[in-house]
Design an enzyme around this catalytic site. Structure first.
Site, PDB file in Angstrom:
ATOM      1  N   LYS A  69      19.937   7.794   5.183  1.00  0.00           N
ATOM      2  CA  LYS A  69      19.801   6.333   5.030  1.00  0.00           C
ATOM      3  C   LYS A  69      21.182   5.704   5.104  1.00  0.00           C
ATOM      4  O   LYS A  69      22.131   6.238   4.561  1.00  0.00           O
ATOM      5  CB  LYS A  69      19.156   6.017   3.668  1.00  0.00           C
ATOM      6  CG  LYS A  69      17.751   6.552   3.460  1.00  0.00           C
ATOM      7  CD  LYS A  69      17.309   6.369   1.999  1.00  0.00           C
ATOM      8  CE  LYS A  69      18.083   7.346   1.104  1.00  0.00           C
ATOM      9  NZ  LYS A  69      17.667   7.292  -0.301  1.00  0.00           N
ATOM     10  N   ASP A  89       0.834  -1.218   0.000  1.00  0.00           N
ATOM     11  CA  ASP A  89       0.000   0.000   0.000  1.00  0.00           C
ATOM     12  C   ASP A  89       0.865   1.264   0.000  1.00  0.00           C
ATOM     13  O   ASP A  89       0.445   2.311  -0.461  1.00  0.00           O
ATOM     14  CB  ASP A  89      -0.889   0.040   1.258  1.00  0.00           C
ATOM     15  CG  ASP A  89      -1.768  -1.203   1.357  1.00  0.00           C
ATOM     16  OD1 ASP A  89      -1.974  -1.705   2.481  1.00  0.00           O
ATOM     17  OD2 ASP A  89      -2.209  -1.687   0.292  1.00  0.00           O
ATOM     18  N   ASP A 142      18.331   2.315  -5.273  1.00  0.00           N
ATOM     19  CA  ASP A 142      19.376   1.845  -6.197  1.00  0.00           C
ATOM     20  C   ASP A 142      20.685   1.515  -5.478  1.00  0.00           C
ATOM     21  O   ASP A 142      21.631   1.017  -6.126  1.00  0.00           O
ATOM     22  CB  ASP A 142      19.652   2.911  -7.276  1.00  0.00           C
ATOM     23  CG  ASP A 142      20.356   4.130  -6.670  1.00  0.00           C
ATOM     24  OD1 ASP A 142      21.471   4.457  -7.104  1.00  0.00           O
ATOM     25  OD2 ASP A 142      19.779   4.735  -5.742  1.00  0.00           O
TER      26      ASP A 142
HETATM   27  O1  LIG Z   1      24.800  12.678  -1.450  1.00  0.00           O
HETATM   28  C1  LIG Z   1      25.088  11.943  -2.428  1.00  0.00           C
HETATM   29  O2  LIG Z   1      26.210  11.451  -2.598  1.00  0.00           O
HETATM   30  C2  LIG Z   1      24.034  11.717  -3.488  1.00  0.00           C
HETATM   31  O3  LIG Z   1      23.070  12.687  -3.391  1.00  0.00           O
HETATM   32  C3  LIG Z   1      23.395  10.365  -3.384  1.00  0.00           C
HETATM   33  O4  LIG Z   1      23.103   9.983  -4.668  1.00  0.00           O
HETATM   34  C4  LIG Z   1      22.142  10.293  -2.537  1.00  0.00           C
HETATM   35  O5  LIG Z   1      20.915  10.466  -3.256  1.00  0.00           O
HETATM   36  P1  LIG Z   1      19.681   9.366  -3.176  1.00  0.00           P
HETATM   37  O6  LIG Z   1      20.118   8.223  -4.058  1.00  0.00           O
HETATM   38  O7  LIG Z   1      19.542   8.928  -1.728  1.00  0.00           O
HETATM   39  O8  LIG Z   1      18.483  10.110  -3.703  1.00  0.00           O
HETATM   40 MG   LIG Z   2      19.799   6.568  -4.984  1.00  0.00          MG
END
Ligand SMILES: O=C(O)[C@H](O)[C@H](O)COP(=O)(O)O
Ligand SMILES: [Mg+2]
Length: 293
Positions: A218, A19, A243
């Site tokens: 994250k 959801d 990704d």
């Molecule tokens: O901070 C970084 O190195 C980049 O912005 C990285 O790609 C994080 O972006 P996300 O994939 O979490 O949107």
């Molecule tokens: Mg990413």
């Protein structure tokens, strides 16, 4: 072992199972300003199926307002409350966990979007986009006057990084400032390939100081806490789509939700073959789900 989804039937089963969809941005929705083919239609389809859509990015160069503007320009329906970035999470962490005294300041390595999120949390800051810090002039320690109110150094993706910023941040860290990173992604996926990520930039200070920063983005808990403070969702019916294995997929696992890895960003087939961070599902691209429309 991750389930590699390829058929329309497998896609339909996946969508029906959840959801709430948590979407990483760089490498999933776009690479730089190049939107991944089919993604806009898939996001629209999910909305039409009354799915909850939340965006969770470690990219600290933009604020939630900036991202709202990017989504609007792309024609993607998104509200500010559905957007969570490591800039916002870092500001929330400083204001709610560190709880600095009102006179305290943060020395920022980062872009205006990060400064804006600190402003929204009422956190005083220096550095960042200040013209005095955005110079290629040699740094002179003998004439540098530290701001004694600085008690935190916050390092995020800064496309204008320079030696002066590193020197100033280093002086504050040596004086005992708390070392925070918005995120420690090693690379930054853009149109055409990879650039050094926020983690690579932060590594310069970590190496010079001999200590690791506390990373807020994250796979850390703060981002999930920020989301849960604004949205209620059933973890059993929630899917994190990303990704990068060591941020997005680990973030999903730490948060007790299912995980879907897409191959349009930083993760290669070779890395996927050897990883110990195993997603529940893998698809080539989020855009592939458009066959369900
Ligand atoms: O901070 C970084 O190195 C980049 O912005 C990285 O790609 C994080 O972006 P996300 O994939 O979490 O949107
Ligand atoms: Mg990413």
């Amino acid at each position: 072992m991750a389930a590699r989804l390829k058929s329309q039937e497998e896609y339909a089963t996946l969508i029906d199972k959840y959801d709430t969809f948590l979407f990483d941005c760089d490498g999933v929705l776009w690479n730089g300003d190049a939107v991944v083919d089919g993604v806009i239609d898939v996001l629209r389809m999910l909305r039409e199926k009354n799915k909850s859509v939340i965006f969770v990015t470690n990219n600290a160069s933009k604020s939630r307002v900036d991202y709202k503007g990017k989504f609007d320009k792309m024609g993607v329906q998104a509200t500010e409350e559905e957007i969570f970035g490591s800039a916002y999470a870092s500001a929330v962490y400083i204001s709610t966990v560190l709880r600095l005294p009102p006179t305290s300041k943060v020395y920022v390595i980062g872009m205006p979007g990060l400064e804006h999120e600190l402003d929204t949390e009422g956190i005083a800051h220096i550095g960042g986009s200040d013209p005095a810090d955005n110079t290629l002039e040699p740094f002179k320690l003998s004439t540098f006057v530290k701001d004694e109110k600085v008690s935190v150094v916050l390092c995020g993706l800064d496309l204008h990084i320079n030696y002066t910023k590193y020197c100033k941040a280093f002086q504050y860290l040596r004086a005992g400032a708390t070392f925070l990173a918005t995120n420690v992604d090693s690379t930054y996926p853009v149109d055409g390939g990879l650039l050094p990520g926020s983690g690579a930039l932060t590594y310069v200070l970590a190496k010079a100081m001999g200590v690791e920063p506390l990373s807020i983005g994250k796979p850390g808990k703060t981002m999930m806490d920020c989301i849960k403070a604004k949205h209620s969702f059933d973890p059993a019916r929630t899917l994190m789509v990303g990704d990068r294995l060591d941020t997005d997929i680990l973030f999903g696992k730490n948060g007790g939700v299912s995980t879907l890895l897409v191959m349009t960003g930083v993760t290669t087939e070779a890395v996927l073959e050897s990883t110990t961070i195993v997603p529940d599902y893998v698809i080539d691209s989020l855009g592939d789900l458009r066959v369900l429309i």
